[in-house]
Design a protein around this motif. Structure first.
Motif, PDB file in Angstrom:
ATOM      1  N   UNK A  80     102.758  -3.894 -39.373  1.00 61.58           N
ATOM      2  CA  UNK A  80     101.677  -3.418 -40.229  1.00 61.58           C
ATOM      3  C   UNK A  80     102.087  -3.359 -41.698  1.00 61.58           C
ATOM      4  N   UNK A  81     103.193  -4.025 -42.046  1.00 57.85           N
ATOM      5  CA  UNK A  81     103.663  -4.067 -43.434  1.00 57.85           C
ATOM      6  C   UNK A  81     104.017  -5.503 -43.801  1.00 57.85           C
ATOM      7  N   UNK A 160      98.874  -0.463 -46.335  1.00 54.59           N
ATOM      8  CA  UNK A 160      97.609   0.068 -46.828  1.00 54.59           C
ATOM      9  C   UNK A 160      97.589   1.585 -46.714  1.00 54.59           C
ATOM     10  N   UNK A 161      96.632   2.203 -47.392  1.00 50.14           N
ATOM     11  CA  UNK A 161      96.498   3.656 -47.353  1.00 50.14           C
ATOM     12  C   UNK A 161      96.293   4.144 -45.919  1.00 50.14           C
ATOM     13  N   UNK A 162      95.443   3.457 -45.159  1.00 48.93           N
ATOM     14  CA  UNK A 162      95.177   3.865 -43.776  1.00 48.93           C
ATOM     15  C   UNK A 162      96.437   3.789 -42.928  1.00 48.93           C
ATOM     16  N   UNK A 163      97.225   2.719 -43.103  1.00 47.68           N
ATOM     17  CA  UNK A 163      98.436   2.559 -42.298  1.00 47.68           C
ATOM     18  C   UNK A 163      99.520   3.554 -42.706  1.00 47.68           C
ATOM     19  N   UNK A 164      99.567   3.906 -44.000  1.00 46.42           N
ATOM     20  CA  UNK A 164     100.533   4.916 -44.442  1.00 46.42           C
ATOM     21  C   UNK A 164     100.291   6.234 -43.717  1.00 46.42           C
ATOM     22  N   UNK A 165      99.044   6.651 -43.660  1.00 48.43           N
ATOM     23  CA  UNK A 165      98.719   7.915 -42.997  1.00 48.43           C
ATOM     24  C   UNK A 165      98.877   7.811 -41.474  1.00 48.43           C
ATOM     25  N   UNK A 166      98.586   6.648 -40.924  1.00 47.02           N
ATOM     26  CA  UNK A 166      98.658   6.474 -39.479  1.00 47.02           C
ATOM     27  C   UNK A 166     100.089   6.383 -38.969  1.00 47.02           C
TER      28      UNK A 166
END
Length: 280
Positions: A80-81, A160-166
């Motif tokens: 995811x990165x 992404x912002x969503x993946x950072x939090x997830x």
């Protein structure tokens, strides 16, 4: 019928029938699904794919905040990165083009800076491989007034912002280390702000070179000094002065035997003396 003749080792002519034309040479008997032993389908292909996958994961294993993750956890984050390459001088983000993205630097160096109303630039951080950076608004800290520029050709992993939090903030181990990283970043920013106000240009040059020499991947390995890949113009931008002034200061330090100059390279010969010049 067309004929193509080729001389053999014995000197006799060997004939090849080209009843279907010369394009037939490009058509292999196995069709569109070649076997593993066919040209281009050797075992090396699998090794190259495996190496690429390992290289992708390495982007994360060198980062302190991921130090105790399992291989499986690391793979999930790596998936995811995705990686992206920036050329030297390319801007990753700016106040005019903000992004809600977390960057993980794999290769190269990134300069984070601000620009005052009168056009002067203040470098707030020099990012080296294995460091996270980016729009820290993702993590509760606004940095929309910052620029990020690649000093060298740089490769980053992007989340992404969503993946950072997830994947990051939901893990207490990683979240606590990110908080510590932010604290260090703020301390470094405060130090640079203080230097810009109270230190002279020679002191700022010495301080920047000393920091870069410590962060150099060859630091502590070379017996004849730490080498920094940096032009005079780039150094001037880092310390907030003109290229002419930076060149003059570098020449003075070289005359004192603190460093050696070459095209696009600065070699620190006396780190202790350079640190003293910085007023540390």
């Amino acid at each position: 019928m067309d004929m193509l003749q080729q001389g053999g080792e014995s000197g006799r002519a060997v004939s090849y029938c080209l009843a279907k034309g010369i394009d037939a040479l490009d058509k292999q008997p196995w069709g569109e699904r070649p076997p593993p032993w066919a040209p281009g389908r050797r075992e090396e292909t699998t090794e190259m794919e495996r190496a690429a996958e390992l290289d992708k994961t390495w982007c994360l294993t060198e980062v302190d905040i991921f130090c105790d993750l399992s291989d499986q956890e690391m793979q999930v984050i790596a998936d995811n990165a995705p990686m992206r390459t920036y050329t030297a001088g390319e801007v990753l983000f700016s106040p005019h083009s903000p992004v809600e993205t977390l960057f993980i630097l794999k290769r190269g160096r990134i300069r984070v800076f601000r620009v005052s109303e009168d056009g002067r630039a203040l470098t707030t951080a020099i990012i080296t491989p294995g460091t996270i950076f980016g729009e820290m608004v993702l993590l509760g800290q606004s940095m929309y007034d910052n620029f990020a520029e690649a000093i060298d050709e740089s490769v980053v992993c992007v989340m992404s912002k969503a993946d950072v939090h997830k994947f990051l903030m939901a893990d207490q181990r990683i979240a606590s280390r990110i908080a510590a990283t932010l604290g260090q970043r703020l301390a470094e920013m405060e130090r640079r702000l203080t230097e810009s106000v109270f230190k002279s240009v020679p002191q700022r040059v010495a301080s920047t070179l000393h920091t870069l020499a410590q962060d150099s991947p060859r630091s502590g390995v070379l017996t004849r000094g730490q080498q920094i890949t940096l032009t005079h113009e780039q150094l001037a931008a880092l310390v907030g002065t003109s290229r002419e002034t930076a060149t003059k200061v570098l020449g003075e330090f070289a005359e004192q035997g603190l460093l050696r100059l070459a095209r696009g390279r600065i070699t620190v010969l006396d780190a202790a003396a350079l640190e003293a010049e910085a007023g540390e």
